[in-house]
Scaffold this motif. Sequence first.
Motif, PDB file in Angstrom:
ATOM      1  N   CYS A 918       0.867  -1.176   0.000  1.00 46.36           N
ATOM      2  CA  CYS A 918       0.000   0.000   0.000  1.00 46.36           C
ATOM      3  C   CYS A 918       0.902   1.223   0.000  1.00 46.36           C
ATOM      4  O   CYS A 918       1.846   1.302   0.803  1.00 46.36           O
ATOM      5  N   PHE A 919       0.636   2.163  -0.920  1.00 46.10           N
ATOM      6  CA  PHE A 919       1.497   3.334  -1.100  1.00 46.10           C
ATOM      7  C   PHE A 919       0.660   4.616  -1.125  1.00 46.10           C
ATOM      8  O   PHE A 919      -0.543   4.574  -1.410  1.00 46.10           O
ATOM      9  N   ILE A 920       1.333   5.732  -0.846  1.00 43.96           N
ATOM     10  CA  ILE A 920       0.746   7.062  -1.031  1.00 43.96           C
ATOM     11  C   ILE A 920       1.435   7.712  -2.221  1.00 43.96           C
ATOM     12  O   ILE A 920       2.670   7.651  -2.340  1.00 43.96           O
ATOM     13  N   ASP A 921       0.656   8.328  -3.112  1.00 39.05           N
ATOM     14  CA  ASP A 921       1.262   8.994  -4.274  1.00 39.05           C
ATOM     15  C   ASP A 921       1.561  10.463  -3.936  1.00 39.05           C
ATOM     16  O   ASP A 921       1.190  10.947  -2.859  1.00 39.05           O
ATOM     17  N   PRO A 922       2.253  11.198  -4.804  1.00 37.44           N
ATOM     18  CA  PRO A 922       2.612  12.592  -4.490  1.00 37.44           C
ATOM     19  C   PRO A 922       1.411  13.501  -4.222  1.00 37.44           C
ATOM     20  O   PRO A 922       1.549  14.519  -3.545  1.00 37.44           O
ATOM     21  N   ALA A 923       0.233  13.130  -4.745  1.00 37.85           N
ATOM     22  CA  ALA A 923      -0.960  13.947  -4.496  1.00 37.85           C
ATOM     23  C   ALA A 923      -1.602  13.610  -3.155  1.00 37.85           C
ATOM     24  O   ALA A 923      -2.565  14.254  -2.741  1.00 37.85           O
ATOM     25  N   GLY A 924      -1.074  12.566  -2.498  1.00 36.84           N
ATOM     26  CA  GLY A 924      -1.580  12.212  -1.175  1.00 36.84           C
ATOM     27  C   GLY A 924      -2.609  11.111  -1.167  1.00 36.84           C
ATOM     28  O   GLY A 924      -3.178  10.793  -0.118  1.00 36.84           O
ATOM     29  N   ASN A 925      -2.884  10.491  -2.338  1.00 31.80           N
ATOM     30  CA  ASN A 925      -3.886   9.428  -2.397  1.00 31.80           C
ATOM     31  C   ASN A 925      -3.237   8.043  -2.314  1.00 31.80           C
ATOM     32  O   ASN A 925      -2.092   7.866  -2.727  1.00 31.80           O
ATOM     33  N   PHE A 926      -4.003   7.087  -1.825  1.00 32.51           N
ATOM     34  CA  PHE A 926      -3.488   5.728  -1.650  1.00 32.51           C
ATOM     35  C   PHE A 926      -3.676   4.916  -2.939  1.00 32.51           C
ATOM     36  O   PHE A 926      -4.640   5.106  -3.664  1.00 32.51           O
ATOM     37  N   PHE A 927      -2.736   3.983  -3.166  1.00 34.03           N
ATOM     38  CA  PHE A 927      -2.962   2.958  -4.191  1.00 34.03           C
ATOM     39  C   PHE A 927      -2.336   1.654  -3.714  1.00 34.03           C
ATOM     40  O   PHE A 927      -1.424   1.645  -2.879  1.00 34.03           O
ATOM     41  N   ASP A 928      -2.866   0.530  -4.234  1.00 29.34           N
ATOM     42  CA  ASP A 928      -2.457  -0.798  -3.770  1.00 29.34           C
ATOM     43  C   ASP A 928      -1.708  -1.551  -4.853  1.00 29.34           C
ATOM     44  O   ASP A 928      -1.954  -1.359  -6.048  1.00 29.34           O
ATOM     45  N   THR A 929      -0.811  -2.430  -4.398  1.00 24.71           N
ATOM     46  CA  THR A 929      -0.002  -3.212  -5.338  1.00 24.71           C
ATOM     47  C   THR A 929      -0.008  -4.682  -4.933  1.00 24.71           C
ATOM     48  O   THR A 929      -0.172  -5.012  -3.763  1.00 24.71           O
ATOM     49  N   THR A 930       0.192  -5.556  -5.926  1.00 21.81           N
ATOM     50  CA  THR A 930       0.330  -6.995  -5.686  1.00 21.81           C
ATOM     51  C   THR A 930       1.696  -7.428  -6.184  1.00 21.81           C
ATOM     52  O   THR A 930       2.091  -7.096  -7.306  1.00 21.81           O
ATOM     53  N   HIS A 931       2.405  -8.186  -5.349  1.00 21.14           N
ATOM     54  CA  HIS A 931       3.762  -8.631  -5.684  1.00 21.14           C
ATOM     55  C   HIS A 931       3.774 -10.155  -5.638  1.00 21.14           C
ATOM     56  O   HIS A 931       3.843 -10.750  -4.557  1.00 21.14           O
ATOM     57  N   PHE A 932       3.704 -10.781  -6.821  1.00 20.80           N
ATOM     58  CA  PHE A 932       3.712 -12.239  -6.879  1.00 20.80           C
ATOM     59  C   PHE A 932       5.122 -12.766  -6.579  1.00 20.80           C
ATOM     60  O   PHE A 932       6.110 -12.018  -6.655  1.00 20.80           O
ATOM     61  N   PRO A 933       5.247 -14.071  -6.224  1.00 20.21           N
ATOM     62  CA  PRO A 933       6.529 -14.596  -5.754  1.00 20.21           C
ATOM     63  C   PRO A 933       7.729 -14.305  -6.663  1.00 20.21           C
ATOM     64  O   PRO A 933       8.786 -13.912  -6.168  1.00 20.21           O
ATOM     65  N   GLN A 934       7.549 -14.485  -7.984  1.00 22.49           N
ATOM     66  CA  GLN A 934       8.705 -14.284  -8.867  1.00 22.49           C
ATOM     67  C   GLN A 934       9.162 -12.833  -8.877  1.00 22.49           C
ATOM     68  O   GLN A 934      10.355 -12.524  -8.791  1.00 22.49           O
ATOM     69  N   SER A 935       8.197 -11.921  -8.956  1.00 27.55           N
ATOM     70  CA  SER A 935       8.519 -10.491  -8.922  1.00 27.55           C
ATOM     71  C   SER A 935       9.187 -10.131  -7.608  1.00 27.55           C
ATOM     72  O   SER A 935      10.158  -9.360  -7.567  1.00 27.55           O
ATOM     73  N   LEU A 936       8.700 -10.715  -6.531  1.00 24.36           N
ATOM     74  CA  LEU A 936       9.224 -10.403  -5.195  1.00 24.36           C
ATOM     75  C   LEU A 936      10.657 -10.907  -5.032  1.00 24.36           C
ATOM     76  O   LEU A 936      11.484 -10.254  -4.385  1.00 24.36           O
ATOM     77  N   LYS A 937      10.940 -12.056  -5.620  1.00 24.35           N
ATOM     78  CA  LYS A 937      12.312 -12.583  -5.544  1.00 24.35           C
ATOM     79  C   LYS A 937      13.287 -11.664  -6.272  1.00 24.35           C
ATOM     80  O   LYS A 937      14.389 -11.387  -5.799  1.00 24.35           O
ATOM     81  N   ASN A 938      12.866 -11.176  -7.424  1.00 22.22           N
ATOM     82  CA  ASN A 938      13.762 -10.333  -8.229  1.00 22.22           C
ATOM     83  C   ASN A 938      13.815  -8.894  -7.739  1.00 22.22           C
ATOM     84  O   ASN A 938      14.851  -8.228  -7.840  1.00 22.22           O
ATOM     85  N   TYR A 939      12.694  -8.421  -7.241  1.00 16.44           N
ATOM     86  CA  TYR A 939      12.608  -7.010  -6.818  1.00 16.44           C
ATOM     87  C   TYR A 939      11.941  -6.922  -5.440  1.00 16.44           C
ATOM     88  O   TYR A 939      10.797  -6.506  -5.319  1.00 16.44           O
ATOM     89  N   PRO A 940      12.669  -7.316  -4.393  1.00  9.63           N
ATOM     90  CA  PRO A 940      12.070  -7.295  -3.057  1.00  9.63           C
ATOM     91  C   PRO A 940      11.973  -5.880  -2.494  1.00  9.63           C
ATOM     92  O   PRO A 940      12.657  -4.962  -2.947  1.00  9.63           O
TER      93      PRO A 940
END
Length: 978
Positions: A918-940
């Motif tokens: 869960c992240f906040i963008d420069p305008a102050g609003n929230f957005f959500d992300t999903t990190h599947f196992p392969q992506s997480l291994k390469n880009y933790p």
Amino acid sequence: MYLNCHTYYSLRYGTMSVEQLVQKAVAARTDAIVLTDINNSTAIPEFAGECTKNNIRPVAGIEFRNDNELQYIGIARNNKGLRELNEFLSKHNFEKTPIPFPAPRFSESYIIYSLKKLPDRQLFDNERTGIKQEEINRLLTLPSSINRNSMVILQPVTFAADNEIFIHKSLRAVDNNILLSHLQSWQCAGENEFFCTPENIRKAYAEYPEIISNTHKLLEDCSLSFDRDNQKNKKIFSASRYDDKLLLEKLAWDGMIYRYGNQNNEAKKRIKQELEIIDNLGFSAYFLITWDIVRYSMARGFYHVGRGSGANSIVAYCLKITNVDPIDLNLYFERFINPRRSSPPDFDIDYSWKERDEVIDYIFKRYGLNHTALLGTISTFRGKSIVRELGKIHGLPKEEIDSLIDNPSSETNRNEITDIIFSTGVKIADFPNMRSIHAGGILISEEPVSCYTALDMPPKGFPTTQWDMYTAEEIGFEKLDILSQRGIGHIRESAEIILRNRSVDVDVHAIQKFKNDRKVKEYLKTGETKGCFYIESPSMRGLLQKLRCDDYTTLVAASSIIRPGVARSGMMREYIYRFHNPDPFEYIHPVMKEQLAETFGVMVYQEDVLKVCHHFAGLDLADADTLRRAMSGKYRSKQEMRRIVERFFSNCREKGYSEEITKEVWRQIESFAGYSFSKAHSASYAVESFQSLYLKAHFPLEFMVAVINNFGGFYRTWVYVHEAKRFGATIQLPCVNKSNYKTTIYGTDIYLGFIHIMSIEDKLAMSIEEIRRDEGPFTDLNDFVTRVRPGLEQVILLIRAGAFRFTGKTKAVLLWEAHMIMNKSKTEPMRPLFSHPVRDFTLPDLEQDKLDDAYDEIELLSFPVSLTWFDMLETSFRGDTTASEIGRYTGKKIRMVGHLVTIKYIKTIKREWMNFGCFIDPAGNFFDTTHFPQSLKNYPFKGAGTYLILGKVVEEFGYASIEVEKLARLPVRPDKRY
């Protein structure tokens, strides 16, 4: 023969469960044994039950020790004796005093001393000397002053088999916090502490028949009975059970007029039915005691939330114990209490964390210290704690233990020592480790609580039972749960702040008004719920947006289907689909349509488990409720659970259901029931959520200040500060002339409280507010130092946090000034009557900019105020779009820049890690992300910070999020001072 048996409730000493101990006694062909766990009576009720099942006569006592040193063993002649021993141990637990030697005179208990430690006085009539087998030869040389007529066999039992001696030694090393190799024999049990057969014992003591005879006489004189059938709670609230019935009826009918008016026939019918069942089961006093507690707290002006299964009761609603209308929500009363329910009900009453202890104090004073106790709980050796404890006693350094915990299967972590750690760990898994306090359970007993257990006195300051809620329930206690939560605190404080800042008196109990408020509905539908009780997490906000939830009933369902079991079983997604498409799906079976039409054939609430088990599988309500409780972790008997599960499947076969349908229904029950809420519980939470939402929708700044001040929300403080800024607040750093200990608001200016400054002393922080209130604002730094008398380090913290910016001087000048003033004040131990002028001096211009201030703020407050996280980045790139616009990019790859708010860790079916961010963008609003196992291994993730995210925008039921391909933490401008 066995006067000194231990179970693993002799914490970090015994190695056998109660069941194992009794089975060993059966195998040894003995007809009576004495349970004497060390300094506790935790296992006695369970022990009595197991013995009765196996035709063994139970006798109970306590082995009294000071640390490793045995003082004596107490054995109860009867239940009065057990109470006597319990009260003796409780007194020393309360007073934190060692067990005295020799023992005082007991009237209904025997005392057995070790031959190695006898009193230097004549033994009392009830006192005996225990002779171990290895001590028999010493009898030849004993002085004549030791009376052989007082001698008994002392054959301690600690182990089931030889291989448990090493386990015992490992536990002793853990308990003494020493290396296993440093353990001494006097810190351990003797290596012969097994069950010998009675024949072998008689043979060993054959030359001393009087010792055998004395032992038999003692055992024959002792008995223990534990009634499990009758209720143990306080039976009468007023003068008699009949008077309780009449009082409850009056309060219920009076309350009906308050809640429903005089003409509601449905309410009248249900109240009459409930009152009849409550009286038949003898629960009138229980309802009245709960009403009395709520009445007291309301008189004190405390807010409360009645929840759990209790909210299914219309009588509880009429008594103002709960605020959920069971008719409005068609709540299932049988979930709370039914004529065949296998266990008593319990009420859950939530209070603000600030007020809960006062309510508990009232309960103890109202119902008496001897008859009231907090419920204990037993924490066990589990998971990582086992490896950590065993690693320490084998001398492994912390780094190796951490590595072993993180990578237990790694070849580099496998050697002879780690193999011993893992093999021992498997054996002690789920052994009791320490006694603690249940989150909120309280018992109010008809008889003194010491009739059933000795009591501990934890730091909380209230007597606490040595056994847990399972034992309480098995012997016939109903617990009251008096719990605390931050949500109630921030609702109450919001109302107080609004009154002070806006002169508006908000009635936070106007629930019907809140349910129909247009702005509240809009906030709910758009997930604008940060700071609001129970509905602020990223996953809950996502669910609200997927459901497009804008009413109370849907929120009640959402509060339950967000629980892990429903989500994991796939039924949460199915529920959302059916919610939006109520026609095109098929029910798995007609019974599901008949019983679960309201929730589209999906089990959403605990009541649904009852309905399906009863109407689909033909279990009676008692078995259905036992199954629900077992799956919720509130029922201990695995044997009973197996019996009911077998009946579920056999009933389904008899009804002619296909194996496929039966297994699918069972899968849904199994994956769901352990995590589900009752509908009443969800409804109670939803009421509190609406209260929070109304306050946020109409008074966002005051609301966020209350959330900040109550801590304990889903997010860290900086998120709530950011949220207040988003709604138009000007965030001000702490100021000695404006700030209080906690955060405060003037108009739209929010001044952070001194409590947020790292390392500031509480006493100093509170005194600033008091002195300013009594004597007026501070004129400058010298005036502050003169009046408050702080230490130099504390002044430096305040200067660096910006608390003296009202002087118009830079931090550098103020720091120089502080040293001058403080060095001078060291020669003046008392506060002077008149402040001395400070000598003026001129400093060269010292550079100071907002980046320096931001780094000071991060160090002291843990977040920046002078700049945003994004202002501190080296790059000016702010992503391809903003959170509010990502829905336009569905199916496309985009780059986003966001500051990390939270990470949720999930293990897949393949046991691989994946994350939800869960992240906040420069305008102050929230957005959500999903990190599947392969992506997480390469880009933790690489810790807190602002990230550049590359991923594809996906949409589910109208809710957009990003499936991440790449992730990189962005560099920030360095602190040039270092």
